[in-house]
Design an enzyme around this catalytic site. Structure first.
Site, short mmCIF file in Angstrom:
data_model
loop_
_atom_site.label_atom_id
_atom_site.label_comp_id
_atom_site.label_asym_id
_atom_site.label_seq_id
_atom_site.Cartn_x
_atom_site.Cartn_y
_atom_site.Cartn_z
N GLY A 281 -4.65 -4.18 -3.82
CA GLY A 281 -5.60 -3.12 -4.18
C GLY A 281 -4.78 -1.90 -4.52
CG HIS A 282 -1.97 -1.95 -6.94
ND1 HIS A 282 -1.07 -2.55 -7.79
CD2 HIS A 282 -1.74 -2.52 -5.73
CE1 HIS A 282 -0.35 -3.44 -7.14
NE2 HIS A 282 -0.75 -3.45 -5.88
CB THR B 144 1.58 -12.24 0.58
OG1 THR B 144 0.54 -12.83 -0.22
CG2 THR B 144 2.75 -11.83 -0.32
CG ASP C 56 -1.84 -1.22 1.24
OD1 ASP C 56 -2.22 -1.68 0.15
OD2 ASP C 56 -2.13 -1.72 2.34
CE LYS D 218 2.16 -2.47 -4.32
NZ LYS D 218 2.00 -2.09 -2.91
CD GLN E 213 0.71 -8.84 -2.64
OE1 GLN E 213 1.44 -9.46 -3.39
NE2 GLN E 213 -0.57 -8.62 -2.90
P1 GDP Z 1 -0.83 0.39 -3.48
O1 GDP Z 1 -1.42 -0.89 -3.04
O2 GDP Z 1 0.64 0.46 -3.23
O3 GDP Z 1 -1.17 0.76 -4.89
O4 GDP Z 1 -1.46 1.53 -2.55
P2 GDP Z 1 -3.03 1.68 -2.17
O5 GDP Z 1 -3.76 2.17 -3.34
O6 GDP Z 1 -3.53 0.44 -1.50
O7 GDP Z 1 -2.93 2.76 -1.02
C1 GDP Z 1 -2.33 4.00 -1.26
C2 GDP Z 1 -3.37 5.09 -0.97
O8 GDP Z 1 -2.73 6.34 -0.88
C3 GDP Z 1 -4.41 5.24 -2.08
O9 GDP Z 1 -5.62 5.65 -1.50
C4 GDP Z 1 -3.82 6.36 -2.94
O10 GDP Z 1 -4.83 7.08 -3.66
C5 GDP Z 1 -3.21 7.23 -1.89
N1 GDP Z 1 -2.03 8.01 -2.27
C6 GDP Z 1 -1.01 7.69 -3.12
N2 GDP Z 1 -0.07 8.67 -3.12
C7 GDP Z 1 -0.50 9.61 -2.25
C8 GDP Z 1 0.06 10.84 -1.77
O11 GDP Z 1 1.15 11.25 -2.12
N3 GDP Z 1 -0.68 11.52 -0.84
C9 GDP Z 1 -1.89 11.09 -0.40
N4 GDP Z 1 -2.53 11.83 0.49
N5 GDP Z 1 -2.42 9.94 -0.83
C10 GDP Z 1 -1.74 9.21 -1.72
P1 IMO Z 2 -1.00 -4.18 -2.23
O1 IMO Z 2 -0.52 -4.74 -3.55
C1 IMO Z 2 -1.00 -4.65 2.10
C2 IMO Z 2 -1.01 -8.76 3.63
C3 IMO Z 2 -2.28 -9.17 4.36
C4 IMO Z 2 -1.69 -10.15 5.35
C5 IMO Z 2 -0.61 -10.85 4.52
C6 IMO Z 2 -1.06 -12.18 3.92
O2 IMO Z 2 -2.27 -3.45 -2.31
O3 IMO Z 2 0.11 -3.44 -1.58
P2 IMO Z 2 -2.66 -12.79 1.88
O4 IMO Z 2 -4.10 -12.51 1.66
O5 IMO Z 2 -1.76 -12.27 0.82
O6 IMO Z 2 -2.41 -14.25 2.18
O7 IMO Z 2 -2.30 -12.01 3.25
O8 IMO Z 2 -0.26 -9.95 3.49
N1 IMO Z 2 -1.26 -8.22 2.26
C7 IMO Z 2 -1.20 -6.92 1.96
N2 IMO Z 2 -1.01 -5.84 2.74
N3 IMO Z 2 -1.15 -4.51 0.77
C8 IMO Z 2 -1.30 -5.58 -0.03
O9 IMO Z 2 -1.32 -5.50 -1.37
C9 IMO Z 2 -1.40 -6.86 0.57
N4 IMO Z 2 -1.58 -8.11 0.08
C10 IMO Z 2 -1.48 -8.93 1.14
O10 IMO Z 2 -2.88 -8.06 4.99
O11 IMO Z 2 -1.04 -9.47 6.39
MG MG Z 3 -2.92 -1.58 -1.79
#
Ligand code: GDP
Ligand code: IMO
Ligand code: MG
Length: 433
Positions: A40-41, A243, A13, A16, A228
């Protein structure tokens, strides 16, 4: 031609989705490698949000190739929903999507087992905190050579044979866990549904490995999108709180079936602080008011499960480990804006364990949990300018924070993100250059 891998440098998270979307401008093809719908990206473009779970985050750039590598575990129903959502938004209109025939398929029994194991482990206080998307059981089946691959969806007799063999082994486990053993009718229903889903996905499937190799041979820029983060890597992360796939940069070659000599550079992504979802050691976790403040300001709730993310100060030992594991040559720093308004910002520069100072986490998760963070404090900054596009637009204290982290991590920043939208970005260097 350049081949660039983007990976999360922490526990996932990191942002990415946003960074891959930005870099896709320069790429011909984006390849998602590893993991499944546990990811979840999030992309925010002109205020509109899209969360991708399986489809590469390059999807918002029309005409760019989007490949799902053979190392992924694909829930066919989630993928169909995602394709429909993208098409509803006018994306993926052409022949842009390619799903590897060798990717593994997540079926209902993988999810059932994931959930039952978690419930049972939780009673012993030992849950991993998985996303319950069937990731672990699907990769176990793969390693046990009894997995279902995308190509098997097109061969009903073979599919039935594999599913029957899997369930033959799994029935006693389901019963032992106190679950409801599926009836023969239910199992046949799962198989029939999988075949139908396979038929819908069939036009998008192909030999992903050969395709990616050809795109590289043709001299195009290719971007690999990790899921991840490095500290959730099956081999090198905070095992067993990880994971079940290879999340480090090496996983890109493994998943896509290309050799490491093709890779030009690796970009890591780190937030300006740290988060983690699920269980596992997290030395810089902030359990009080400051952690809550970061969670609210950063919207730190899972993009896949909606769970509140655990929040803490930036952990440099953990970041250094990510940098080392993936051989990162530059970093993208995200969410700098989230720390605005704090009078002081801390960073963990080392761990103290049994009288020793460590610059990277120890091997054993119990030792990581026992480790005491050594903090350095920085003066905070007020709200960042709405449209900071140059590093000089940042207040001096924020700039000094960025410079110091880069020095302490040993890697330069190629980008600083100051908001979720595409436009809220300071670009420093181009990884494809
Ligand atoms: P990912 O899994 O690495 O793609 O990240 P996620 O989408 O799960 O979580 C990142 C969250 O931070 C999302 O809600 C993005 O919209 C948000 N985000 C990304 N870059 C920034 C930033 O520079 N500032 C803020 N406030 N939010 C950001
Ligand atoms: P993105 O790509 C954050 C974590 C889960 C749990 C562990 C194992 O959005 O960054 P799993 O369901 O993979 O067997 O869970 O890994 N986990 C993540 N945490 N971002 C993710 O993906 C994750 N995918 C798995 O919360 O701790
Ligand atoms: Mg994510």
């Amino acid at each position: 031609m350049s081949v660039v891998i983007v990976v999360g440098a922490q526990w996932g998270d990191e942002g990415k989705g946003k960074v891959v979307d930005l870099f896709t401008e320069r790429a011909h093809t984006v390849v998602r490698y590893g993991g499944g719908a546990n990811a979840g990206h999030t992309l925010v473009i002109d205020g509109k949000k899209l969360v991708t779970h399986l489809v590469p985050s390059g999807v918002c750039h029309p005409g760019k190739g989007c490949v799902l590598g053979d190392g992924m575990v694909i829930d066919p129903y989630t993928l169909l929903e995602e394709i429909a959502e993208c098409q509803g938004r006018g994306l993926l209109a052409g022949k842009e999507l390619l799903i590897g025939l060798g990717a593994h398929v997540i079926l209902p029994y993988h999810k059932l087992l994931d959930g039952m194991r978690e419930d049972r482990s939780a009673k012993r206080g030992k849950a991993i905190g998985t996303t319950r998307r069937g990731i672990g059981p699907a990769y176990e089946a793969k390693a046990g050579r009894r997995g279902v691959r995308i190509r098997d969806l097109f061969k009903p007799a073979r599919l039935k044979d594999i599913v029957d063999a899997n369930l033959d082994e799994m029935m006693p486990v389901i019963a032992h866990f106190g679950g409801t053993v599926p009836t023969a009718g239910e199992i046949d229903g799962w198989i029939a549904d999988a075949i139908r889903a396979g038929e819908q996905l069939r036009p998008y499937t192909g030999d992903a490995g050969r395709h990616v190799a050809q795109v590289i041979r043709d001299g195009h820029h290719v971007l690999f999108e990790g899921a991840q983060g490095c500290l959730l890597d099956l081999d090198h992360g905070t095992y067993p709180y990880v994971t079940s796939s290879s999340t480090i940069a090496a996983g890109a070659c493994q998943s896509a079936g290309i050799g490491p000599t093709h890779i030009d550079t690796v970009v890591g992504i780190t937030k300006a602080y740290a988060t983690r979802v699920g269980e596992g050691p997290f030395p810089t976790e902030l359990l009080g008011e400051v952690g809550d403040k970061i969670r609210i300001a950063g919207g730190e709730f899972g993009s896949t499960t909606g769970r509140p993310r655990r929040c803490g100060w930036l952990d440099l030992p953990a970041l250094r480990m990510g940098v080392r594991l993936s051989g990162m040559q530059s970093l993208a720093l995200t969410k700098l804006d989230v720390l605005a308004g704090m009078s002081e910002v801390s960073v963990c520069v080392a761990y103290k364990l049994d009288g020793r100072e460590l610059d990277e986490p120890p091997i054993d998760p119990d030792d990581i949990a026992r480790a005491e963070p050594v903090y350095a404090s920085f003066p905070g900054w007020d709200k960042l300018p709405a449209h900071a596009h140059d590093i000089t637009d940042l207040p001096p204290t924020a700039r000094s924070y960025v410079d110091t982290i880069s020095k302490m991590a040993g890697v330069p920043f190629c980008l600083v993100s100051v908001g979720p939208d595409r436009t809220e970005t300071i670009r420093l260097t181009d990884p494809f250059a």
